[in-house]
Design an enzyme around this catalytic site. Sequence first.
Site, PDB file in Angstrom:
ATOM      1  N   ASP A 123      -5.494  -3.972  -2.612  1.00 34.88           N
ATOM      2  CA  ASP A 123      -4.510  -3.468  -1.552  1.00 34.88           C
ATOM      3  C   ASP A 123      -3.810  -4.838  -0.996  1.00 34.88           C
ATOM      4  O   ASP A 123      -4.331  -5.969  -0.725  1.00 34.88           O
ATOM      5  CB  ASP A 123      -5.114  -3.092  -0.443  1.00 34.88           C
ATOM      6  CG  ASP A 123      -4.255  -1.972   0.583  1.00 34.88           C
ATOM      7  OD1 ASP A 123      -3.146  -2.658   0.900  1.00 34.88           O
ATOM      8  OD2 ASP A 123      -4.410  -1.022   0.721  1.00 34.88           O
TER       9      ASP A 123
ATOM     10  N   SER B 296       0.661  -1.214   0.082  1.00 36.33           N
ATOM     11  CA  SER B 296      -0.129  -0.047  -0.054  1.00 36.33           C
ATOM     12  C   SER B 296       0.782   1.330  -0.268  1.00 36.33           C
ATOM     13  O   SER B 296       1.854   1.346  -0.837  1.00 36.33           O
ATOM     14  CB  SER B 296      -0.873   0.030   1.270  1.00 36.33           C
ATOM     15  OG  SER B 296      -1.992   0.490   1.056  1.00 36.33           O
TER      16      SER B 296
END
Length: 326
Positions: free
Chosen positions: A200, A88
Site C-alpha cells: 500500500d 490505495s
Amino acid sequence: MAVPEAGTWGPGGRRCGVPVKSIRRIVRSVQAFGREFSRFTPSTQDQTKTPAIGLALGGGFARGIAHVGVLRVLEEAGIPVRYIAGTSVGAMIGAAYCSGLTPDELVEVAHRVRFKTFARWTLSRHGFATNARMMGFLNSILKVKTFEELRIPLAVTATDVSNSEGVIFRSGPLVEPVRASCAYPGMFLPVNIGGRWLVDGMLAHAVPTRPLRAMGAERVLAVHLKGRWSSGTAPRHLFDVIGQCFAIAQEMSADTWKLAADLVIEPDVNGYDYDAFDHTDDLIRCGEQIMRAALPRVKAWMEAEHKAPKRSARDALPGAAPAPAK
C-alpha cells in the site's frame, strides 16, 4: 524633389498599381482601428490565468467512496483539475476517473463494489487475502489501460516493502500499480512489479501531495480520510489492531504531506467502518458536503492567480498548507 507614386505602366502609357500615398492611408486606418479595438479586447496578459490544480486522493478502504463526492462537486462547479495522484482506494478511484468515467458512472460502480469484488481469502505467510480479483474488476471498468492514454495525468503510489522506498507510477500499464497501491500490509499479499515487492502506498504517501508538485501542480487540494479504523471502542479482530496502528502512525507523520498542500479537506467519515461498502450514498454525501464548503477557497485561487507570483513546486513546499477545512 517630389516622390514619384509607385506603380507600373501599362499599355497606352496608363499607370497601374497602388500609389504610395494610398498605401500609407490604408496603414494608418488599420493602425487606428487596431488601437480602438484594443480598448474593448483584453490582452492575454490581462486575462486571469487558471492555475494548474492538482488533486491528492488519500487511502481509506471503503471510506474512499467519499472521493467520488469530491470529484462530483468539482466537476459541477467547473473547477479544472489538471493532475491527480492517488494512494490505495484513492489510486483506484483516480485511475477510473482519469480513464474517462464520469462521477455518475463512478457512483454506479461504487454501488456494485463489495470486499469480494476485488479480494479473496487465502492462506499465506505474507497475508490473509489476495487482491488478484482486482485485475478483472479494473479491466472491466477502466476505459483505457495505460497511463499514457489517460485524459488527466495520474500518479499512483506504492511502497517497496524491502527498502521502505516510496514508488510512484506515471507510465506503463495501469492495473498492476493500482493493485500494488491497494495491497494493505498484513491483509493483502504484496504485489511483485519488476522484481520489487510492493504494498500500500499509504506507508510512503498517505496523501500524495508531493507527487503532484513534482508533476507541475501549482495548487494542491488534498483529501484526507481521517478517522479510526473501526467505529467501535475496542478492536474486534486482528485487522482492527493492524488498521488502527497504521492510522495512528499516519496521523503522527501527517505534517510531511500537509506541507505540500494548499488546502486539506477531511470528509467526516468517522462513523463508518473500513468495510462500509453498503453505505455508498452516505459516504458520497460526506465528500460532497466538505467539497462544497471548500469551494469558495478553491475558486479564490482562480480569481487571485493573476495577482500573485507563480509558485514553483520547490517554493510551494515549506509551510504551504493551511488548517484543514471542516
